[in-house]
Design a protein around this motif. Structure first.
Motif, PDB file in Angstrom:
ATOM      1  N   ALA A   7       0.739  -1.338   0.195  1.00  0.00           N
ATOM      2  CA  ALA A   7      -0.049   0.042  -0.042  1.00  0.00           C
ATOM      3  C   ALA A   7       0.975   1.355  -0.068  1.00  0.00           C
ATOM      4  CB  ALA A   7      -1.056  -0.084   1.085  1.00  0.00           C
ATOM      5  N   ASN A   8       1.875   1.313   0.486  1.00  0.00           N
ATOM      6  CA  ASN A   8       2.661   2.427   0.744  1.00  0.00           C
ATOM      7  C   ASN A   8       3.334   2.752  -0.472  1.00  0.00           C
ATOM      8  OD1 ASN A   8       2.249   3.157   3.495  1.00  0.00           O
ATOM      9  ND2 ASN A   8       3.848   1.880   4.166  1.00  0.00           N
ATOM     10  N   ASN A   9       4.184   1.443  -0.999  1.00  0.00           N
ATOM     11  CA  ASN A   9       4.532   1.889  -2.456  1.00  0.00           C
ATOM     12  C   ASN A   9       3.778   2.104  -3.714  1.00  0.00           C
ATOM     13  OD1 ASN A   9       7.047   0.799  -1.515  1.00  0.00           O
ATOM     14  ND2 ASN A   9       6.767  -1.290  -2.192  1.00  0.00           N
ATOM     15  N   LEU A  10       2.436   1.641  -3.310  1.00  0.00           N
ATOM     16  CA  LEU A  10       1.224   2.081  -4.361  1.00  0.00           C
ATOM     17  C   LEU A  10       0.922   3.605  -4.417  1.00  0.00           C
ATOM     18  CD1 LEU A  10      -0.563   1.038  -6.562  1.00  0.00           C
ATOM     19  CD2 LEU A  10      -2.218   0.699  -4.773  1.00  0.00           C
ATOM     20  N   VAL A  11       0.736   4.062  -2.956  1.00  0.00           N
ATOM     21  CA  VAL A  11       0.563   5.429  -2.788  1.00  0.00           C
ATOM     22  C   VAL A  11       1.854   6.199  -3.068  1.00  0.00           C
ATOM     23  CG1 VAL A  11       0.226   6.989  -0.919  1.00  0.00           C
ATOM     24  CG2 VAL A  11      -1.076   5.105  -0.777  1.00  0.00           C
ATOM     25  N   GLY A  12       2.782   5.818  -2.908  1.00  0.00           N
ATOM     26  CA  GLY A  12       4.356   6.875  -3.485  1.00  0.00           C
ATOM     27  C   GLY A  12       4.268   6.752  -4.605  1.00  0.00           C
ATOM     28  N   SER A  13       4.076   5.644  -5.408  1.00  0.00           N
ATOM     29  CA  SER A  13       4.129   5.578  -7.071  1.00  0.00           C
ATOM     30  C   SER A  13       2.762   6.509  -7.547  1.00  0.00           C
ATOM     31  CB  SER A  13       3.887   4.126  -7.404  1.00  0.00           C
ATOM     32  OG  SER A  13       3.996   4.077  -8.753  1.00  0.00           O
ATOM     33  N   LEU A  14       1.662   6.468  -6.953  1.00  0.00           N
ATOM     34  CA  LEU A  14       0.635   7.309  -7.667  1.00  0.00           C
ATOM     35  C   LEU A  14       1.038   9.004  -7.166  1.00  0.00           C
ATOM     36  CD1 LEU A  14      -2.378   5.484  -6.433  1.00  0.00           C
ATOM     37  CD2 LEU A  14      -1.756   5.932  -8.645  1.00  0.00           C
ATOM     38  N   GLY A  15       1.740   9.167  -6.164  1.00  0.00           N
ATOM     39  CA  GLY A  15       2.023  10.715  -5.754  1.00  0.00           C
ATOM     40  C   GLY A  15       3.255  10.727  -7.047  1.00  0.00           C
TER      41      GLY A  15
END
Length: 86
Positions: A7-15
């Motif tokens: 989830a953290n990697n996904l949110v960071g990637s979206l950012g």
């Protein structure tokens, strides 16, 4: 813990993707503004130096820059999808 990292990697990637999109859009709008400086708007409007003429110039730069940025970002996404063909 694995789900949290995902989830953290996904949110960071979206950012990062959002930030890149914003930067590309602003650069394309700036380039459009620069390119439109040499367009003779007095052929289309009576008073190109008036506030309305300048606003039209700005709006044209935003619209043109948006379309150019959308094309570039779409092209980038399409080129990244090619790896899934093989």
């Amino acid at each position: 813990m694995s789900d949290s990292n995902f989830a953290n990697n996904l949110v960071g990637s979206l950012g990062v993707t959002g930030l890149i999109s914003m930067i590309v859009s602003l650069v394309c709008i700036g380039l459009s503004w620069w390119a439109l400086q040499h367009v003779k708007l007095d052929l289309f409007i009576r008073f190109p130096k008036s506030p309305q003429g300048k606003l039209l110039h700005l709006l044209l730069a935003i619209v043109l820059g948006h379309f150019v940025a959308k094309f570039l970002l779409d092209y980038l996404n399409w080129s990244q999808m090619i790896k899934y063909m093989f």
